[in-house]
Design an enzyme around this catalytic site. Structure first.
Site, mmCIF file in Angstrom:
data_model
loop_
_atom_site.group_PDB
_atom_site.id
_atom_site.type_symbol
_atom_site.label_atom_id
_atom_site.label_comp_id
_atom_site.label_asym_id
_atom_site.label_seq_id
_atom_site.Cartn_x
_atom_site.Cartn_y
_atom_site.Cartn_z
ATOM 1 N N HIS A 155 0.825 -1.043 -0.511
ATOM 2 C CA HIS A 155 0.436 0.200 -0.148
ATOM 3 C C HIS A 155 1.256 1.220 -0.313
ATOM 4 O O HIS A 155 1.912 1.734 0.231
ATOM 5 C CB HIS A 155 -0.648 -0.011 1.062
ATOM 6 N N ASP A 177 3.278 -3.967 7.937
ATOM 7 C CA ASP A 177 1.809 -3.370 7.698
ATOM 8 C C ASP A 177 0.631 -4.851 8.402
ATOM 9 O O ASP A 177 0.735 -5.520 7.245
ATOM 10 C CB ASP A 177 1.266 -2.801 6.412
ATOM 11 N N GLN A 224 -4.413 -4.505 6.995
ATOM 12 C CA GLN A 224 -5.752 -6.109 6.631
ATOM 13 C C GLN A 224 -5.251 -6.738 7.361
ATOM 14 O O GLN A 224 -5.532 -8.178 7.511
ATOM 15 C CB GLN A 224 -5.145 -6.267 5.608
ATOM 16 N N CYS A 275 -5.105 2.447 -3.592
ATOM 17 C CA CYS A 275 -3.558 2.534 -2.747
ATOM 18 C C CYS A 275 -2.428 1.659 -3.241
ATOM 19 O O CYS A 275 -1.822 1.600 -2.500
ATOM 20 C CB CYS A 275 -4.099 3.039 -1.451
ATOM 21 N N LYS A 294 -10.152 0.579 10.105
ATOM 22 C CA LYS A 294 -11.098 -0.978 9.792
ATOM 23 C C LYS A 294 -11.155 -1.892 10.233
ATOM 24 O O LYS A 294 -11.028 -3.618 9.742
ATOM 25 C CB LYS A 294 -9.304 -1.350 8.701
#
Ligand code: PLP
Ligand code: PLP
Ligand code: FES
Ligand code: FES
Lengths: 432, 160, 432, 160
Positions: A142, A219, A222, A385, A245
Site C-alpha cells: 500500500h 503493515d 489488513q 492505493c 478498519k
C-alpha cells in the site's frame, strides 16, 4: 486460534448485523446496502459509538495533563484502552503507541529514522541510515508502506529496493538473498495484501531480515482486523494498523514496537506531553509510549477502539477469520463460474485474507463498480492505493470486494447477480 | 441506470477520432489521480485568439467508459470549430456535470454532450467526464492560445 | 464582531449548559462539577456528538477513495465540513488542512521545511533552512510551538532565537529589531497565551516578520475558540488550532495556510490519498489540501468539528468573547481582594483571553488545585506545557482557571470560595 | 479531605533532614515531568549489600506538599536503617500508594508513611509521593549498592 473455528451461523450473523445501524440503510432506489468495502473502512458497532459518547458525556478531559477528577478518570480510561488494545495483539501496554492512523504509524518510524541522523547526541545505530544503506520493501505495498520509505531514502541518501511480485500474486522470493544484505537497515512488508488478500510469510521473512540486522516493520492493517495476530510470535519489530478498519472509530491508529527499540528510537512529532524537560535551548523526552504521543491525545477514539477490540473478542477473531474465509470461497467459486471474470491473487485454497480483486476484460473497474453500486453493492474500484502492484499485474485498476464479520452468503450472491448485468451493458462476450 | 446512455456506450466502444495523429501543435498528458486513468491528447489550432480554428484533436484515452466516451464526444464537437465555440461547449459541459443533477444540459450548446447529464448525479464520476476536457484546454494553452482569454471565457456561466 | 456584544444572560447560559450532559455531573462527594479547564480541552455539545454518530450510522465510508454511494456521501460530508470550518476563519476551503491536533499542524510546517532541503527537485527557497538561517519564536510559547522549531533547527543547522517575556506577561518587543533580520526564515508566535491570557499583537508582528521575508506561523489554539479570528486580516501565513478546545471532538486539528504557500510547500506525512502518481522509484503529490492529508481521513471528527463551528456560530463567537471577558474580570477582581494570591499576566483591563493563572506564596499549585478539586472545581495546575514561560516568570508552577461559553458567574464564586480554604489548610498568612 | 493529613502538612512545612549535606556517596537529581518538580538527593551508605547501613539522606526538594513531606518521612524512616529495611519500607509505600485506596498501609513496615494512604485515591498525586523514593533507590545504586539485589527486593510484594 482453534483450527476448527466455524463461520457464523445465519442467526449469529443476524445478531452481529443488529449491532450496526448503517446496515439497515437503503441505497440507490431502495436497494438494501450490501457493504463489501470493509478493507477501506469497516462499520462501527453500537458499542463503539456508545463508548465514545459515554466518555464525552461523563469523563471528558485532557489526559495526562490534569490533576482534577475528570482528568484522572480520562487518563485511567485512556490507559485502560491502551492495555486492551495491547492485549489484543499480545503486547505489554507500554509498547503500544496511539497514532491517528496506520499511515502516521509508518511515517513515525520512517521519520524517527531520519531524526536519528548523527548530530550532537549519540543515536542508536540501527536507526541511522545514510548513503550505501538500503531499505527493502515489496512491490505489493500500500502507498502508506511505500512512499514514507521512498521519502526516507530521499532524506538520508539510502537506496530503496524491493521484492518483486510473482505472477500468482505472491512475493517472488527467489532473489531475496540478493536483496537482503548487511546494508539493509529496514525491511517493510505487509502481512496481508489489501488488494489480493495474499498472506505473506512474515515470520520467515522477518527472521531472514533480522539475520542481516535489519529492523522489520510490518503493515498489519489488513491482518489485525481479520486474523489472530500475536506480536510475540510474529517476528516483527514494529507493526502498524488503523482503528477504522477494525470496527473502531476513525482518527486512531496504532504503532506497536519492541520496548527495547522504542526506548532508543528518536521521537517524531514533538510538543506537549512527550517531553521530560524543556528549556528554550533544548528538550529531553518522556519515556515511551508518551514520547511518541505529542499533544492532547485522541482519547475518545482510543477508548472507542478498545470497545471495538472488546466487540471483536466477543464474537471471536478466529470465527471472524473462518467466516470471512468461507465467504471468500463462495465468492471465488462464483467468480470462477464466470469466464469473463479474471480473479487476481492467490488461487482458491491458498491462504488469503478477506479481499478478492478481479477484472473483466474490456470493462473498466470503475464501470463495473458503478453497475454494482446501482444494485446497492458497495465495492472499491481503482488501484486501491497500491499502484505499483497494479502496474506489476498489468492492469490499470481492479474491482475489490472486501469482507467483514457482518457480511452474509446472501450478500455474496447479490454481488454475483449484479455482476451478471455487466456483460450485457458493456457488450462483453460472456463466454470470453 | 441513467448513467450509461446508449450514446455513451457507443462512443466508448468505438471512440471517434481516437489515436494520436501528426501533425500537432501541442500534446498533453493528464492523469485522474483518484483512479490512475490517463489521457494523452494533441491539438492542432490555427490562430491564438478565441477566433482560432481547431483543426484536429487526436488522443489516446486509457480509462473508463465515461472518460473514453467523453473524449470521443469532445473531438466530435470541437474539431473544425473556433476556440470560442469549443470553450462554450466546455463551459456548458462543466456547468451540467457539476450541477448535481440540476442542469440537464443544452443540446444547442454541447451537442452529444447532453448524454452525460446522468454523470452529474455521481460526483465521483464527474472527473471522468472532465478529464479529456481539462486536457484539451491545457493543450490549447500550450499550443499558444492566449491563456487569459481562455480562462476568462471558460469561467463564464459556470456553477461555482 | 460588534463591539457591543453582551455576556450571556443567566437564562442564555442555562440554555447553553443544557447542551452539555457532562455539566450535570457530580464529582468528589457529590459536588456539582465546576469545569474551569477548557483551555486544556472543552466539553462538546450534544450537536457535536450527534453529528459524529449520524455520520457513522448513515454515511460511514472512507472518503476520497470510493465510487459507491456511501463513499460519495461521506466525501461530500467531509468536504462540507472543510468548507464550514474554513468559513469560520474567513478562509477558502482549499486552504484548510485537517490534521489530528494543533501539535501535528505545527509539526507539519516544521517538517515540510526540512523536506524542502535542497535535493533533486528545486524547492521554494522560503521553506529551505540551513546554517546561518534563523527561526524566531517567543518565550511564551506552548511546547507545541517551541519544540518542533527546536527540532527543525537541529535538523537543518539553523539557529533558534526568541523574543523574551516582559515582566507584565507580554512580549518584550524592545529588542525585536535585533532579532528579526534577512536571516529569519520562520517566525512562530502564539496569538493568545494559554497560561497568561496575553493577546499578542500578531498583525503588527507578522508585518514586521514579513518585511524581512519570514514565514509567519501563528498558534491559534487559544484564540479561535474564544474570539473572532479572520485569516484575511490576521497577517499570518499559517495558523494552527485544535478541534477539542473549541467544542469539537478530540482527534482533529486544523492547519490553515495561504494557498500560494500550500502549493509549493513539500508534503509531510506520505501515503494514500495524498499522491498524484506512484511508481516504485518515486511519487508525485496531489494538490493541496489533499497533499497534506495522508491516509484515510478522520472524517467523523472533521464533521464533528463542523458541528462545533455551527454551534459556536449559533451562540455567537463575539458573545462568547464578551462572556468570557466578563467572567475573567469577575475572577480577577475576586483574586485582587485576596492579597495572598498573585495573578500573573496582563493587568485587569488589558486585552486578554479567557485564561487566568495565579500563584499563592508558599503553596504549590498542585496543592491549590487539589483543594479546588475537592470542592468540585476543575482547574489546571503545573507548567501548562509552557515550561520556559514559567522559568521566565520565576515560578515552578501556576494554577490556571480557563473559561468557556458554559461557565457562569456563580462558578467563579465557587472557585473563589474554595480558594479561601487554602490559607487555612497550608498555614499561609491571609494578609501576606 | 483525607489527603492533607496533619502529619503531611507538618512535614511539608518543616521537612526533617532537609538541605544538602556533606559528605555523601552519591547524589541524584530527579524530575517529575508532569509538573516539573525536582528533588536533589544525597545518600551516604556503609556497605554495598542489603545489610549496608544508611548513614545519611539529605535532600533539596522543590515541589508540592506531598512530595516534600514524603522526602521528609523517607529521611526519618531510613536514616540509620539497613538497605534491606529501607527497601522494605519503599515496597510497602509503593504497594499502598498504587493500590487505589485498597491498601491502607502497615505502620510496622512504613512508619509515618501511613499518613500518605489518602494519596492512593488520587492517581495523579502518586508520583508526588514516590518522587523522593525513586530518587533514593537510584542514589543507592549509584552509591554502589548491588542493583540486582535491590530490584529483586523492592519488586517483592508490590501490587503490579
Ligand atoms: C497555545 C497552545 N498551543 C498548542 C496547543 C497544543 O494543542 P494540542 O495538544 O491539541 O495539539 C495547546 C493546547 O494544548 C495550546 O494551548
Ligand atoms: C494494507 C494497508 N496499509 C495501510 C493502509 C493505510 O491505512 P490508513 O489510511 O488508515 O492510514 C491501508 C488502508 O488504507 C491498507 O489497506
Ligand atoms: S474511472 Fe478513471 S477516468 Fe473514469
Ligand atoms: S505536584 Fe510535582 S511532585 Fe507533586
Amino acid at each position: 486460534m482453534t483450527t476448527a473455528a466455524r463461520p457464523f451461523t445465519d442467526r449469529e450473523v443476524a445478531a452481529i448485523r443488529g449491532d450496526f445501524a448503517i446496515l439497515t440503510r437503503a441505497v440507490r432506489d431502495g436497494h438494501p446496502l450490501v457493504y463489501l468495502d470493509s478493507g477501506a473502512t469497516s462499520h462501527k458497532p453500537r458499542a463503539v459509538l456508545d463508548a465514545e459518547r459515554a466518555f464525552y458525556e461523563q469523563h471528558n478531559a485532557a489526559v495526562h495533563r490534569g490533576a482534577h477528577l475528570l482528568a484522572e478518570e480520562a487518563t485511567d480510561a485512556f490507559e485502560a484502552a491502551r492495555a486492551t488494545v495491547a492485549g489484543f495483539i499480545g503486547a505489554p501496554d507500554h509498547e503500544l503507541v496511539f497514532t491517528k492512523n496506520a499511515t502516521e504509524s509508518l511515517n513515525l518510524v520512517a521519520y524517527a529514522c531520519s531524526n536519528a541522523a548523527p548530530t550532537d547526541d549519540p543515536k542508536d545505530p540501527r536507526f541511522v541510515l545514510g548513503p550505501g544503506d538500503e531499505i527493502l520493501v515489496t512491490e505489493m505495498e500500500h502507498h502508506a508502506n511505500l512512499v514514507p520509505w521512498q521519502e526516507l531514502a530521499r532524506r538520508t541518501g539510502a537506496t530503496l529496493r524491493w521484492i518483486p511480485l510473482a505472477g500468482d500474486g505472491t512475493l517472488d522470493l527467489a532473489g531475496l538473498d540478493g536483496l537482503l544484505s548487511e546494508r539493509t537497515k529496514v525491511f517493510a512488508v505487509t502481512q496481508v495484501s489489501n488488494v489480493l488478500g495474499t498472506v505473506n510469510p512474515v515470520t520467515e521473512l522477518a527472521a531472514r531480515a533480522h539475520a542481516v540486522g535489519a529492523l522489520v516493520v510490518v503493515d498489519a492493517c489488513q491482518s489485525v482486523p481479520h486474523l489472530p495476530v500475536d506480536v510475540q510470535t510474529l517476528g516483527a519489530d514494529f507493526i502498524a494498523f488503523s482503528g477504522h478498519k477494525m470496527y473502531g472509530p476513525m482518527g486512531v491508529g496504532v504503532l506497536w514496537g519492541r520496548s527495547e527499540l522504542l526506548e532508543v528510537m528518536p521521537p517524531f512529532l514533538t510538543g506537549g506531553s512527550m517531553i521530560e524537560l524543556v528549556t528554550m535551548e533544548r528538550s529531553t523526552w518522556a519515556p515511551p509510549p508518551q514520547k511518541f504521543e505529542a499533544g492532547v491525545p485522541n482519547a475518545a477514539q482510543a477508548i472507542g477502539l478498545a470497545a471495538a477490540v472488546r466487540w471483536i473478542d466477543e464474537v471471536g477473531i478466529d470465527r471472524i477469520h473462518a467466516h470471512e474465509g468461507a465467504l471468500a470461497e463462495r465468492l471465488l467459486s462464483g467468480l470462477a463460474e464466470r469466464p469473463w471474470v479474471r480473479v487476481l491473487g492467490p488461487a482458491a485454497g491458498r491462504p488469503r485474507g478477506g479481499a478478492v480483486s478481479f477484472v473483466i476484460a474490456d470493462v473498466h473497474a470503475h464501470d463495473v463498480g458503478q453497475v454494482l453500486d446501482d444494485a446497492g453493492v458497495a465495492v472499491r474500484v481503482g488501484h486501491h492505493c497500491a499502484w505499483p502492484l497494479h502496474r506489476a499485474l498489468g492492469v490499470p485498476a481492479t474491482t475489490r470486494a472486501s469482507l467483514a464479520a457482518y457480511n452474509t452468503p446472501a450478500e455474496i450472491d447479490t454481488l454475483l447477480a449484479a455482476l451478471d448485468r455487466v456483460p450485457a451493458i458493456f457488450g462483453v462476450a460472456e463466454a470470453s | 441506470m441513467d448513467l450509461y446512455q446508449e450514446l455513451i456506450l457507443d462512443h466508448s466502444k468505438q471512440p471517434h477520432h481516437a489515436g494520436l495523429r501528426e501533425p500537432f501543435d501541442a500534446e498533453v498528458h493528464h492523469v485522474n489521480p483518484t483512479c490512475g486513468d490517463e489521457v494523452t491528447l494533441r491539438v492542432t489550432v490555427d490562430g491564438t485568439g478565441l477566433d482560432g480554428i481547431i483543426r484536429d484533436v487526436s488522443y489516446d484515452s486509457q480509462g473508463c467508459a465515461i472518460s473514453v466516451a467523453s473524449a470521443s464526444v469532445l473531438a466530435d464537437e470541437v474539431i473544425g470549430r473556433t476556440v470560442q465555440e469549443a470553450l462554450d461547449t466546455f463551459a456548458g459541459m462543466r456547468e451540467m456535470l457539476t450541477s448535481r443533477g440540476k442542469v440537464t444540459g443544452d443540446e444547442e450548446r454541447i451537442g452529444d454532450g447532453v448524454a452525460f447529464a446522468g454523470v452529474s448525479k455521481y460526483p465521483s464520476r464527474v472527473k471522468c467526464a472532465l478529464l479529456g476536457w481539462t486536457a484539451f484546454t491545457d493543450a490549447l494553452i500550450r499550443a499558444g492560445v492566449d491563456a487569459q482569454a481562455l480562462t476568462d471565457h471558460t469561467t463564464q456561466g459556470v456553477t461555482p
